[in-house]
Design an enzyme around this catalytic site. Structure first.
Site, PDB file in Angstrom:
ATOM      1  CE  LYS A 188      10.038  53.730  51.046  1.00 42.46           C
ATOM      2  NZ  LYS A 188       8.839  52.947  51.404  1.00 42.46           N
TER       3      LYS A 188
ATOM      4  N   GLY B 274      12.430  36.912  52.872  1.00 42.25           N
ATOM      5  CA  GLY B 274      12.641  38.056  53.770  1.00 42.25           C
ATOM      6  C   GLY B 274      12.073  37.707  55.133  1.00 42.25           C
TER       7      GLY B 274
ATOM      8  N   GLY C 207      12.134  39.996  57.955  1.00 40.06           N
ATOM      9  CA  GLY C 207      12.180  41.206  58.773  1.00 40.06           C
ATOM     10  C   GLY C 207      10.776  41.569  59.220  1.00 40.06           C
ATOM     11  CG  ASN C 208       7.810  45.341  60.250  1.00 37.75           C
ATOM     12  OD1 ASN C 208       6.840  45.307  59.501  1.00 37.75           O
ATOM     13  ND2 ASN C 208       7.723  45.770  61.479  1.00 37.75           N
ATOM     14  CB  ALA C 209       7.203  42.947  55.398  1.00 36.81           C
ATOM     15  N   GLY C 210       8.198  40.207  56.419  1.00 41.09           N
ATOM     16  CA  GLY C 210       8.260  38.764  56.173  1.00 41.09           C
ATOM     17  C   GLY C 210       8.057  37.921  57.413  1.00 41.09           C
ATOM     18  CE1 TYR C 211       8.462  35.850  63.790  1.00 40.48           C
ATOM     19  CE2 TYR C 211       8.243  38.190  64.341  1.00 40.48           C
ATOM     20  CZ  TYR C 211       8.094  36.848  64.674  1.00 40.48           C
ATOM     21  OH  TYR C 211       7.572  36.510  65.898  1.00 40.48           O
TER      22      TYR C 211
HETATM   23  P1  NAD Z   1      13.355  44.757  57.292  1.00 41.45           P
HETATM   24  O1  NAD Z   1      14.600  45.534  57.336  1.00 41.45           O
HETATM   25  O2  NAD Z   1      12.595  44.616  58.579  1.00 41.45           O
HETATM   26  O3  NAD Z   1      13.638  43.281  56.732  1.00 41.45           O
HETATM   27  C1  NAD Z   1      14.262  43.048  55.512  1.00 41.45           C
HETATM   28  C2  NAD Z   1      14.496  41.536  55.410  1.00 41.45           C
HETATM   29  O4  NAD Z   1      15.026  41.233  54.127  1.00 41.45           O
HETATM   30  C3  NAD Z   1      15.491  40.999  56.430  1.00 41.45           C
HETATM   31  O5  NAD Z   1      15.010  39.779  56.933  1.00 41.45           O
HETATM   32  C4  NAD Z   1      16.744  40.734  55.612  1.00 41.45           C
HETATM   33  O6  NAD Z   1      17.514  39.686  56.134  1.00 41.45           O
HETATM   34  C5  NAD Z   1      16.111  40.342  54.301  1.00 41.45           C
HETATM   35  N1  NAD Z   1      17.026  40.480  53.180  1.00 41.45           N
HETATM   36  C6  NAD Z   1      18.007  41.394  52.993  1.00 41.45           C
HETATM   37  N2  NAD Z   1      18.654  41.155  51.828  1.00 41.45           N
HETATM   38  C7  NAD Z   1      18.052  40.083  51.280  1.00 41.45           C
HETATM   39  C8  NAD Z   1      18.251  39.348  50.092  1.00 41.45           C
HETATM   40  N3  NAD Z   1      19.199  39.695  49.224  1.00 41.45           N
HETATM   41  N4  NAD Z   1      17.426  38.294  49.845  1.00 41.45           N
HETATM   42  C9  NAD Z   1      16.468  37.949  50.720  1.00 41.45           C
HETATM   43  N5  NAD Z   1      16.227  38.599  51.855  1.00 41.45           N
HETATM   44  C10 NAD Z   1      17.015  39.643  52.138  1.00 41.45           C
HETATM   45  O7  NAD Z   1      12.441  45.398  56.153  1.00 41.45           O
HETATM   46  P2  NAD Z   1      10.867  45.361  56.033  1.00 41.45           P
HETATM   47  O8  NAD Z   1      10.329  46.559  56.712  1.00 41.45           O
HETATM   48  O9  NAD Z   1      10.384  44.014  56.379  1.00 41.45           O
HETATM   49  O10 NAD Z   1      10.705  45.635  54.454  1.00 41.45           O
HETATM   50  C11 NAD Z   1      10.716  44.577  53.497  1.00 41.45           C
HETATM   51  C12 NAD Z   1       9.962  45.035  52.271  1.00 41.45           C
HETATM   52  O11 NAD Z   1       8.633  45.405  52.656  1.00 41.45           O
HETATM   53  C13 NAD Z   1      10.542  46.261  51.563  1.00 41.45           C
HETATM   54  O12 NAD Z   1      10.319  46.153  50.192  1.00 41.45           O
HETATM   55  C14 NAD Z   1       9.710  47.407  52.124  1.00 41.45           C
HETATM   56  O13 NAD Z   1       9.704  48.529  51.257  1.00 41.45           O
HETATM   57  C15 NAD Z   1       8.374  46.717  52.196  1.00 41.45           C
HETATM   58  N6  NAD Z   1       7.435  47.383  53.094  1.00 41.45           N
HETATM   59  C16 NAD Z   1       7.655  47.456  54.443  1.00 41.45           C
HETATM   60  C17 NAD Z   1       6.737  48.116  55.242  1.00 41.45           C
HETATM   61  C18 NAD Z   1       6.896  48.201  56.737  1.00 41.45           C
HETATM   62  O14 NAD Z   1       5.993  48.723  57.401  1.00 41.45           O
HETATM   63  N7  NAD Z   1       7.962  47.702  57.308  1.00 41.45           N
HETATM   64  C19 NAD Z   1       5.583  48.701  54.682  1.00 41.45           C
HETATM   65  C20 NAD Z   1       5.381  48.581  53.303  1.00 41.45           C
HETATM   66  C21 NAD Z   1       6.320  47.930  52.529  1.00 41.45           C
END
Ligand code: NAD
Length: 425
Positions: free
Chosen positions: A112, A229, A231-235
């Site tokens: 990481k 959340g 972002g990428n994962a949540g949306y």
């Molecule tokens: P991202 O940057 O695309 O999105 C993060 C989201 O979290 C944003 O919507 C942001 O507004 C929100 N956020 C920030 N602070 C916050 C808070 N205090 N409370 C609630 N929401 C908040 O990130 P992502 O890629 O979606 O990653 C999110 C999680 O998923 C992380 O734990 C990451 O390690 C995990 N993850 C992501 C991937 C990937 O491929 N993107 C893969 C495995 C795991």
């Protein structure tokens, strides 16, 4: 005990469970001393990153790359840009990547990276210079057969493109396979952008098949989901679940959340976020805090933002019966154990969000072969991989009479242990 110590302590617990269960079936004395290796990351790198800011002054940022294990293949793991990035967090996330790749049987180890900063405070030009500075600082310890970074919190396909470009300049040739999560124009895989969410959704549906009757769309409408959340994962998860007919009743971002128990139209929420900067103040929904979202009366809770958001103190307030961990480490270890005792089914991060690394692996395979797959093929292979992993973990859960997280770790520990044994120490 810090986060990393908590993470590696789970190894001892898992080895004890395997020993106890296996010794009931066999006379052999099982030892797990080789697992000590996994308690220590192979290499920890801290770098200082000089960047000329737009106003002409020089700023030094701190970055990390932790390479936890390459026992089962090259190091693999995302890069996070966030103000709270510190070495312990990066070490824990690197350890979880080793476990995750072993859980879903991807031929990678775990790593990481991260830079401590608030990316929202930097211009695009500053972000590019910072990414290139970080790439130069770690260029000698990454590479397609050595360590392959990817996106994580607040890092995007554009940032991966700059990393690939800078690394390629250093090597004097195009090296797309040095990083995954790239834009498709330069060797990214179709389906990588939605892979984490799509993989989590496949896992969830596989689990739902085992515990409920999902034969009609009406059944799906009855299943309420809250997603933290956006972002990428949540949306992407909220959109996939909504499009599949589930009732997504709450979503949130860093500014707060929104709730409508009748369900939210996710496309309209995106339009609103794009125009206003946040999901909050969405028409026909109630504004809620991120803490309130976690205790809503829903069937499925999907933390998809950050680690450690669900603590022991919250356990009695949680009403969901299933928690799908799309974020890494969103439920603290003690809370996870207490929730399991309350029969809340936690689908652990190492399985739930492994779709991201799985399609990253597909991207790397396509880059090294220079032959690119259709989206349908990527989806079909992802679905197959997620279903296989879910079924094996479910069987392991039943056999050892443990929760799903413990079962996933048992699967991973056995694969890692065998690899360490045959390679030798
Ligand atoms: P991202 O940057 O695309 O999105 C993060 C989201 O979290 C944003 O919507 C942001 O507004 C929100 N956020 C920030 N602070 C916050 C808070 N205090 N409370 C609630 N929401 C908040 O990130 P992502 O890629 O979606 O990653 C999110 C999680 O998923 C992380 O734990 C990451 O390690 C995990 N993850 C992501 C991937 C990937 O491929 N993107 C893969 C495995 C795991």
């Amino acid at each position: 005990m810090n986060q990393y110590e908590h993470a590696i302590n789970q190894l001892d617990k898992i080895c004890a469970i395997i020993k106890k269960t296996e010794s009931e079936d066999s006379e052999a004395e099982l030892t797990y001393h080789e697992m000590e290796i996994l308690k220590h990351p192979n290499r920890v790198t801290e770098v200082s990153l000089p960047v000329i800011m737009d106003d002409g002054h020089l700023k030094i940022f701190t970055g990390y790359r932790v390479q936890h294990s390459n026992i089962r293949g090259p190091y693999k793991g995302g890069i996070r840009f966030h103000p709270q990035v510190d070495l312990n967090e990066v070490k824990s996330l690197a350890f979880w990547m080793t476990i995750k790749c072993a859980t879903v049987d991807i031929p990678y180890g775990g790593a990481k990276g991260g830079i401590t900063l608030d990316p929202k405070q930097l211009s695009l030009g500053e972000l590019e210079r910072l990414t290139r500075s970080y790439t130069r600082a770690i260029a000698n310890i990454i590479g397609p057969e050595v360590d392959i970074p990817a996106p994580d919190v607040y890092t995007t396909p554009q940032i991966m493109a700059w990393l690939m470009d800078e690394y390629s300049k250093i090597r004097g040739k195009n090296v797309p396979a040095v990083v995954t999560g790239k834009p498709v124009e330069i060797g990214g895989s179709l389906g990588r952008d939605t892979a984490t969410a799509q993989g989590g959704f496949f896992v969830l549906e596989e689990v739902l098949k085992k515990i409920s009757n999902l034969s009609s769309d009406q059944n799906k409408k009855d299943i309420s989901i809250a997603v933290q959340g956006f972002g990428n994962a949540g949306y992407n998860f909220a959109k996939i679940a909504h499009d599949a007919g589930y009732r997504v009743v709450a979503v949130s971002d860093s500014k707060g959340g929104i709730y409508n128990e009748e369900g939210l139209d996710i496309e309209k929420v995106v339009e609103h976020k794009n125009s206003s900067g946040s999901v909050i103040n969405f028409p026909n929904a109630k504004n809620i805090s991120n803490e309130e979202l976690l205790v809503l009366p829903v069937k499925i809770l999907v933390p998809a933002a950050f680690e450690n958001v669900i603590s022991l103190e919250m356990v009695n307030d949680i009403k969901a019966s299933i928690i799908l961990e799309l974020a890494n480490g969103p439920v603290k270890i003690d809370a996870s154990e207490a929730l399991a005792e309350k029969d809340v089914l936690i689908i652990p991060d190492v399985l739930a969000n492994a779709g991201g690394v799985t399609v990253s692996y597909f991207e790397w395979v396509q880059n090294t072969r220079q032959y690119y797959w259709e989206l349908e093929k990527v989806r079909a292979r992802l679905k197959e991989k997620m279903a296989q992993a879910t079924n094996l973990i479910w069987e392991t859960k039943e056999r050892y009479k443990v929760d799903m997280r413990t079962a996933a770790y048992i699967v991973a520990v056995e694969r890692l242990r065998k690899a360490i044994k045959v390679r030798g120490i």
